[in-house]
Design a protein around this motif. Sequence first.
Motif, PDB file in Angstrom:
ATOM      1  N   GLU A 146      11.588 -52.116  49.638  1.00 12.52           N
ATOM      2  CA  GLU A 146      12.089 -53.323  49.744  1.00 12.52           C
ATOM      3  C   GLU A 146      11.116 -54.412  50.321  1.00 12.52           C
ATOM      4  N   ALA A 147      10.047 -53.847  51.310  1.00 14.03           N
ATOM      5  CA  ALA A 147       9.106 -54.932  51.583  1.00 14.03           C
ATOM      6  C   ALA A 147       8.120 -55.332  50.353  1.00 14.03           C
ATOM      7  N   GLN A 148       8.045 -54.765  49.422  1.00 13.43           N
ATOM      8  CA  GLN A 148       7.439 -55.200  48.228  1.00 13.43           C
ATOM      9  C   GLN A 148       8.138 -55.747  47.194  1.00 13.43           C
ATOM     10  N   ARG A 149       9.660 -55.137  47.037  1.00 14.02           N
ATOM     11  CA  ARG A 149      10.438 -55.713  45.845  1.00 14.02           C
ATOM     12  C   ARG A 149      11.646 -56.706  46.329  1.00 14.02           C
ATOM     13  N   GLY A 150      12.078 -56.748  47.520  1.00 15.18           N
ATOM     14  CA  GLY A 150      13.105 -57.234  47.931  1.00 15.18           C
ATOM     15  C   GLY A 150      14.233 -56.535  48.299  1.00 15.18           C
ATOM     16  N   GLY A 151      15.335 -57.003  48.914  1.00 11.96           N
ATOM     17  CA  GLY A 151      16.568 -56.388  49.372  1.00 11.96           C
ATOM     18  C   GLY A 151      17.466 -55.741  48.202  1.00 11.96           C
ATOM     19  N   GLY A 152      17.735 -54.913  48.368  1.00 11.96           N
ATOM     20  CA  GLY A 152      18.529 -54.278  47.292  1.00 11.96           C
ATOM     21  C   GLY A 152      17.930 -53.528  46.414  1.00 11.96           C
ATOM     22  N   ALA A 153      16.647 -53.549  46.145  1.00 11.40           N
ATOM     23  CA  ALA A 153      15.909 -52.888  45.076  1.00 11.40           C
ATOM     24  C   ALA A 153      15.953 -51.395  45.316  1.00 11.40           C
ATOM     25  N   TRP A 154      15.967 -50.723  46.403  1.00 15.26           N
ATOM     26  CA  TRP A 154      15.770 -49.454  46.444  1.00 15.26           C
ATOM     27  C   TRP A 154      17.041 -48.522  45.844  1.00 15.26           C
ATOM     28  N   GLU A 155      18.135 -48.862  46.440  1.00 18.77           N
ATOM     29  CA  GLU A 155      19.426 -48.364  45.870  1.00 18.77           C
ATOM     30  C   GLU A 155      19.601 -48.509  44.457  1.00 18.77           C
ATOM     31  N   ARG A 156      19.277 -49.820  43.810  1.00 18.11           N
ATOM     32  CA  ARG A 156      19.215 -50.039  42.495  1.00 18.11           C
ATOM     33  C   ARG A 156      18.273 -49.191  41.608  1.00 18.11           C
ATOM     34  N   SER A 157      17.095 -49.024  42.473  1.00 21.82           N
ATOM     35  CA  SER A 157      16.190 -47.944  41.680  1.00 21.82           C
ATOM     36  C   SER A 157      16.503 -46.566  41.572  1.00 21.82           C
ATOM     37  N   ILE A 158      17.015 -46.127  42.793  1.00 25.48           N
ATOM     38  CA  ILE A 158      17.652 -44.961  42.728  1.00 25.48           C
ATOM     39  C   ILE A 158      18.590 -44.439  41.677  1.00 25.48           C
ATOM     40  N   ARG A 159      19.587 -45.503  41.610  1.00 21.79           N
ATOM     41  CA  ARG A 159      20.665 -45.334  40.848  1.00 21.79           C
ATOM     42  C   ARG A 159      19.856 -45.256  39.218  1.00 21.79           C
ATOM     43  N   ALA A 160      18.841 -46.088  38.929  1.00 22.35           N
ATOM     44  CA  ALA A 160      18.394 -46.229  37.225  1.00 22.35           C
ATOM     45  C   ALA A 160      17.807 -44.612  37.429  1.00 22.35           C
ATOM     46  N   LEU A 161      17.041 -44.208  38.264  1.00 26.22           N
ATOM     47  CA  LEU A 161      16.323 -42.950  38.149  1.00 26.22           C
ATOM     48  C   LEU A 161      17.364 -41.890  37.702  1.00 26.22           C
ATOM     49  N   LYS A 162      18.708 -41.887  38.735  1.00 29.69           N
ATOM     50  CA  LYS A 162      19.601 -40.885  38.471  1.00 29.69           C
ATOM     51  C   LYS A 162      20.270 -40.986  37.167  1.00 29.69           C
ATOM     52  N   ARG A 163      20.567 -41.999  36.764  1.00 29.12           N
ATOM     53  CA  ARG A 163      20.896 -42.184  35.293  1.00 29.12           C
ATOM     54  C   ARG A 163      19.890 -41.764  34.361  1.00 29.12           C
ATOM     55  N   LEU A 164      18.760 -42.024  34.442  1.00 26.59           N
ATOM     56  CA  LEU A 164      17.626 -41.427  33.600  1.00 26.59           C
ATOM     57  C   LEU A 164      17.557 -40.047  33.459  1.00 26.59           C
ATOM     58  N   ASN A 165      17.671 -39.276  34.678  1.00 24.81           N
ATOM     59  CA  ASN A 165      17.911 -37.738  34.681  1.00 24.81           C
ATOM     60  C   ASN A 165      19.289 -37.422  34.028  1.00 24.81           C
ATOM     61  N   GLU A 166      20.323 -38.096  34.087  1.00 23.74           N
ATOM     62  CA  GLU A 166      21.505 -37.773  33.266  1.00 23.74           C
ATOM     63  C   GLU A 166      21.483 -37.659  31.849  1.00 23.74           C
ATOM     64  N   LEU A 167      20.549 -38.538  31.436  1.00 28.43           N
ATOM     65  CA  LEU A 167      20.193 -38.728  29.955  1.00 28.43           C
ATOM     66  C   LEU A 167      18.971 -37.875  29.417  1.00 28.43           C
ATOM     67  N   GLY A 168      18.489 -37.131  30.522  1.00 27.75           N
ATOM     68  CA  GLY A 168      17.295 -36.116  30.115  1.00 27.75           C
ATOM     69  C   GLY A 168      16.159 -36.460  30.239  1.00 27.75           C
ATOM     70  N   TYR A 169      15.872 -37.579  31.095  1.00 27.01           N
ATOM     71  CA  TYR A 169      14.522 -38.154  31.381  1.00 27.01           C
ATOM     72  C   TYR A 169      14.061 -37.413  32.570  1.00 27.01           C
ATOM     73  N   GLY A 170      12.676 -37.243  32.631  1.00 24.61           N
ATOM     74  CA  GLY A 170      12.243 -36.547  33.919  1.00 24.61           C
ATOM     75  C   GLY A 170      12.467 -35.179  34.205  1.00 24.61           C
ATOM     76  N   LEU A 171      13.500 -34.266  33.339  1.00 20.10           N
ATOM     77  CA  LEU A 171      13.835 -33.086  33.733  1.00 20.10           C
ATOM     78  C   LEU A 171      12.489 -31.943  33.509  1.00 20.10           C
ATOM     79  N   PRO A 172      12.300 -31.063  34.263  1.00 19.39           N
ATOM     80  CA  PRO A 172      11.089 -30.206  34.476  1.00 19.39           C
ATOM     81  C   PRO A 172      11.291 -29.563  32.978  1.00 19.39           C
ATOM     82  N   GLY A 173      10.007 -29.710  32.032  1.00 22.57           N
ATOM     83  CA  GLY A 173       9.960 -29.182  30.871  1.00 22.57           C
ATOM     84  C   GLY A 173      10.539 -29.850  29.680  1.00 22.57           C
ATOM     85  N   GLY A 174      11.404 -30.957  30.102  1.00 21.46           N
ATOM     86  CA  GLY A 174      12.093 -31.612  29.066  1.00 21.46           C
ATOM     87  C   GLY A 174      10.966 -32.586  28.393  1.00 21.46           C
TER      88      GLY A 174
END
Length: 318
Positions: A146-174
């Motif tokens: 958040e020092a680089q991107r602004g307040g709230g960016a961390w939680e929003r980024s982690i939510r997006a990464l979790k959603r991407l994993n749910e859709l199959g993105y970033g899974l080992p061997g996927g």
Amino acid sequence: MDGATHRQGESFGERLARHGLSLARERTTALQVNLGLVCDLACAHCHLEAGPARSEMMPLTVMDEVIACARRFRFDSIDLTGGAPELVPELPYLVRGVAPETPRLIVRTNLVSLEGERGEELLRLYRELKVVLVASLPAVNQSQTEAQRGGGAWERSIRALKRLNELGYGLPGGPLELDLVSNPSGAFLPPPQLQAQEKFRRDLARRHGVSFHNLYTFANVPLGRFRRFLERSGNLEGYLEKLGAGFNPCAVAGVMCRSQLSVDWRGRLYDCDFHLARGVFQGGEERLISALVELPPPGTPIAVADHCYACTVGSGFT
């Protein structure tokens, strides 16, 4: 600037010559497309000064020219960047237009732009077309991010990464590739890439259950908003010295400008996105992608400037 010695004022071109090196094109295999400067973040490291107050974005007419170029030359990869590409309303049109023309379509995302109904529509499109996603995540902790991107960016980024994993993105061997990019949050150089990748992989998995494929660590380029930060904080000279001291001659052979052509939202051509930020046109003169009848041949010289030091420090920009 080698080792403990700082050669005051040595330009990047002079440094190359001293090492018996030059910068020239190999075969052009990649097209990078900058869709504009509109973004929902105003990151401290941004070399383009993209942000919510910017309105520059690629119109449909230029998108059609990009699609036509992709059909003419069949690039090995096409890389869509910004700003935040997701904020360009016609992004799905461009993605569908170029996806059949390349085996590897990349979209760069700041993650927070993937929120909401619009984000879900884009994620379905990305998954359908097996788009490679390259996501910016400065650090594995909230304060640095958040020092680089602004307040709230961390939680929003982690939510997006979790959603991407749910859709199959970033899974080992996927098959759905999700890569992360990390830039330092201040006037210092990134850690070694493999070391940082292991820390990101371990911490994101343990704390958040998030996985990804590759991490790339890049030095901040002293242009745009980041350069203004360096000037205001009195760190410009010291940072330039760090870049020079970290010059890696071996990285010159792999820098992306050797094989990449870059185009901006108006259709103008450059060797890379950093030259785009400085207005340094490919070949030394303004040319449009609509008039491109042949790719720059191998051996074509590439313009250099002192911001090129950032591309040849450590592992370099590859």
